[in-house]
Design an enzyme around this catalytic site. Structure first.
Site, PDB file in Angstrom:
ATOM      1  N   CYS A  73       0.862  -1.181   0.000  1.00  0.00           N
ATOM      2  CA  CYS A  73       0.000   0.000   0.000  1.00  0.00           C
ATOM      3  C   CYS A  73       0.904   1.239   0.000  1.00  0.00           C
ATOM      4  O   CYS A  73       2.113   1.148   0.214  1.00  0.00           O
ATOM      5  CB  CYS A  73      -0.882  -0.002   1.244  1.00  0.00           C
ATOM      6  SG  CYS A  73       0.089   0.078   2.745  1.00  0.00           S
ATOM      7  N   CYS A 164       2.430   5.899   9.077  1.00  0.00           N
ATOM      8  CA  CYS A 164       1.499   6.148   7.974  1.00  0.00           C
ATOM      9  C   CYS A 164       0.484   7.231   8.362  1.00  0.00           C
ATOM     10  O   CYS A 164      -0.067   7.184   9.469  1.00  0.00           O
ATOM     11  CB  CYS A 164       0.765   4.853   7.644  1.00  0.00           C
ATOM     12  SG  CYS A 164      -0.484   5.103   6.393  1.00  0.00           S
ATOM     13  N   HIS A 192      -0.940  -5.948  19.156  1.00  0.00           N
ATOM     14  CA  HIS A 192      -0.425  -5.465  17.864  1.00  0.00           C
ATOM     15  C   HIS A 192       0.269  -4.115  18.070  1.00  0.00           C
ATOM     16  O   HIS A 192      -0.242  -3.232  18.759  1.00  0.00           O
ATOM     17  CB  HIS A 192      -1.580  -5.334  16.867  1.00  0.00           C
ATOM     18  CG  HIS A 192      -1.122  -5.077  15.462  1.00  0.00           C
ATOM     19  ND1 HIS A 192      -0.743  -3.836  15.033  1.00  0.00           N
ATOM     20  CD2 HIS A 192      -0.975  -5.900  14.408  1.00  0.00           C
ATOM     21  CE1 HIS A 192      -0.381  -3.907  13.752  1.00  0.00           C
ATOM     22  NE2 HIS A 192      -0.515  -5.157  13.355  1.00  0.00           N
ATOM     23  N   GLU A 194       0.637  -1.502  16.309  1.00  0.00           N
ATOM     24  CA  GLU A 194      -0.115  -0.281  15.987  1.00  0.00           C
ATOM     25  C   GLU A 194      -1.090   0.053  17.112  1.00  0.00           C
ATOM     26  O   GLU A 194      -1.232   1.218  17.505  1.00  0.00           O
ATOM     27  CB  GLU A 194      -0.879  -0.451  14.665  1.00  0.00           C
ATOM     28  CG  GLU A 194      -1.643   0.816  14.294  1.00  0.00           C
ATOM     29  CD  GLU A 194      -2.556   0.615  13.098  1.00  0.00           C
ATOM     30  OE1 GLU A 194      -2.143  -0.029  12.112  1.00  0.00           O
ATOM     31  OE2 GLU A 194      -3.697   1.103  13.159  1.00  0.00           O
ATOM     32  N   SER A 324       1.210 -10.149  10.039  1.00  0.00           N
ATOM     33  CA  SER A 324       0.510  -9.050   9.367  1.00  0.00           C
ATOM     34  C   SER A 324      -0.998  -9.198   9.555  1.00  0.00           C
ATOM     35  O   SER A 324      -1.603 -10.157   9.086  1.00  0.00           O
ATOM     36  CB  SER A 324       0.867  -9.067   7.873  1.00  0.00           C
ATOM     37  OG  SER A 324      -0.105  -8.360   7.138  1.00  0.00           O
ATOM     38  N   ASN A 326      -3.461  -7.296   8.375  1.00  0.00           N
ATOM     39  CA  ASN A 326      -4.308  -7.132   7.184  1.00  0.00           C
ATOM     40  C   ASN A 326      -4.264  -8.382   6.316  1.00  0.00           C
ATOM     41  O   ASN A 326      -5.251  -8.756   5.695  1.00  0.00           O
ATOM     42  CB  ASN A 326      -3.941  -5.854   6.421  1.00  0.00           C
ATOM     43  CG  ASN A 326      -2.682  -5.991   5.592  1.00  0.00           C
ATOM     44  OD1 ASN A 326      -2.738  -6.462   4.471  1.00  0.00           O
ATOM     45  ND2 ASN A 326      -1.546  -5.613   6.133  1.00  0.00           N
TER      46      ASN A 326
END
Ligand code: SF4
Length: 421
Positions: A73, A164, A192, A194, A324, A326
């Protein structure tokens, strides 16, 4: 008091990111050379060709149907480019990464080969003791905690932030929750990176993994419950001193950007309805706030996977790092669609002896023998947002090679697989 503390957190973040030694844009003078390097390492001629052929490609009896949106991405490309630029800009300084730059083993190994060090960590605790004030520290695409950022500023390090902008957008939503004196319900996984970073920017938060947990919280809001049980259940997933009797009077929903889009939307609507039921539609605005924080890239990849599932496919290949989030959701969609789906993180998962080692979305490891049939077959292909195209190409080349070896052999269709969990 709550608002003062959050304004203070927001102010602290602002002070840090506007500091002289905090870089958020990378180093443009290095970008041309880095662009060429990234092109040579991470792109794929084969995937370019497949895209040019409207995402369908046939070779030796294998028909590839490539998802319309897949792979790197924008946020990941940007983060990797900035990390490479940093190495080029600081050729002699010691460079650290507070975490994997993105969830892909190949990319992280490449950075390690370039002399970038990873901050050691154990049980989610990082050890910054080796980092010195003259060092350069890169923050990954999914961000770093406020405490880490403050520590590095106080140490005097040059910090290069690749977070990001979509992740920063979630942090801004949290600021707004706090200004409205709401608790942030974060749809995500508390372990996680994030979500660890995101929750550090909220004053009051509760991390909710799925709809089952959302139902538990909703029931507590509507009917009360056992406070001790609530705290035990969310002990790793709530802010210090969280009191469900007080801190669930007003909530806002935010998310880990890589969660399943449909579930985040369902959860947001569910809490909206819960608050409406509890306080009446006329009072909803005092008890619930919503901002759209779902990342476009995550959404596009999930939508493309759903579109692919309308087709007749013998199997699906999902390529992406095993940590990951996603990518795990792309695998989850394929499994829910009833497909035989293999999630691999690197080409070596596919052995020349026609064995594939893969994971299912719940994290279980599996091995499937004879996964490539002797007959022609169609395979849907997608990859997570942190997967270079070159990794997908290497996986496909292995599949073509096995199929070629098997062509002509009399083989039954592959056995029913255990991927549908
Ligand atoms: S998936 Fe979305 S939030 Fe994550 S790095 Fe990519 S663009 Fe940013």
């Amino acid at each position: 008091m709550a608002v003062e503390e959050e304004v203070s957190k927001r102010t602290r973040r602002r002070e840090i990111v506007t500091g002289k030694k905090f870089n958020r844009k990378g180093f443009r003078n290095e970008s041309e050379e880095v662009g060429e390097l990234l092109n040579s390492e991470f792109t794929s001629d084969l995937l370019k060709e497949i895209r040019a052929l409207e995402h369908t490609y046939e070779r030796d009896g294998v028909t590839i149907r490539l998802a319309k949106a897949y792979g790197f991405c924008w946020g990941v490309e940007r983060a990797v480019a900035i990390a490479y630029e940093t190495r080029s800009h600081f050729p002699t300084e010691k460079i650290w990464l507070t975490n994997e730059i993105i969830h892909n083993p190949m990319v992280n190994n490449r950075l390690a080969e370039m002399g970038v060090f990873f901050i050691p960590q154990e049980n989610l605790k990082k050890d910054f003791s080796e980092v010195k004030g003259e060092d350069v520290v890169v923050l990954p695409a999914f961000g770093a905690t406020l405490e880490e950022m403050q520590y590095l500023k106080d140490l005097g390090c040059q910090v290069v932030d690749t977070t990001c902008p979509w992740v920063s957008k979630v942090w801004t939503a949290l600021d707004k929750h706090t200004q409205r004196e709401c608790t942030s319900i974060i749809h995500g996984k508390w372990k996680h990176e994030e979500t660890i970073a995101t929750s550090s920017f909220a004053e009051k938060y509760l991390i909710v993994l799925n709809m089952k947990e959302a139902e538990y919280v909703s029931n507590y809001i509507l009917n009360g419950g056992d406070k001790a049980e609530f705290r035990a259940k969310f002990k790793n997933a709530m802010s210090n001193g969280f009191d469900p009797d007080v801190d669930l009077l007003s909530v806002g929903v935010a998310n880990q950007t890589t969660m399943l889009k449909s579930e985040t939307e369902e959860m947001a609507k569910y809490f909206e309805k819960t608050m409406m039921k509890k306080y009446g539609p006329q009072n909803l605005n005092d008890h619930y706030v919503a901002f759209n924080t779902i990342c476009d890239a995550t959404q596009e990849r999930q939508d493309a996977m759903i579109e692919l599932m309308d087709e007749e496919l013998d199997m699906v290949l999902v390529v992406g790092g095993f940590n990951s989030s996603n990518t795990s959701h792309l695998q989850e969609l394929a499994e829910h669609g009833g497909f035989t789906s293999y999630w691999v993180n690197e080409p070596t998962c596919i052995g020349p002896d026609n064995i594939i080692r893969y994971k299912t979305s719940n994290g279980e490891d599996h091995v499937q023998e004879n996964f490539i049939p002797a007959r022609p077959f169609r395979i849907g292909v997608t990859s997570g947002a942190s997967t270079p195209d070159s990794v997908v190409q290497d996986c496909l080349e292995r599949i073509f090679m096995i199929r070629k070896l098997r062509a002509g052999a009399e083989e039954p269709a592959p056995a029913a697989l255990d991927a549908r969990t």
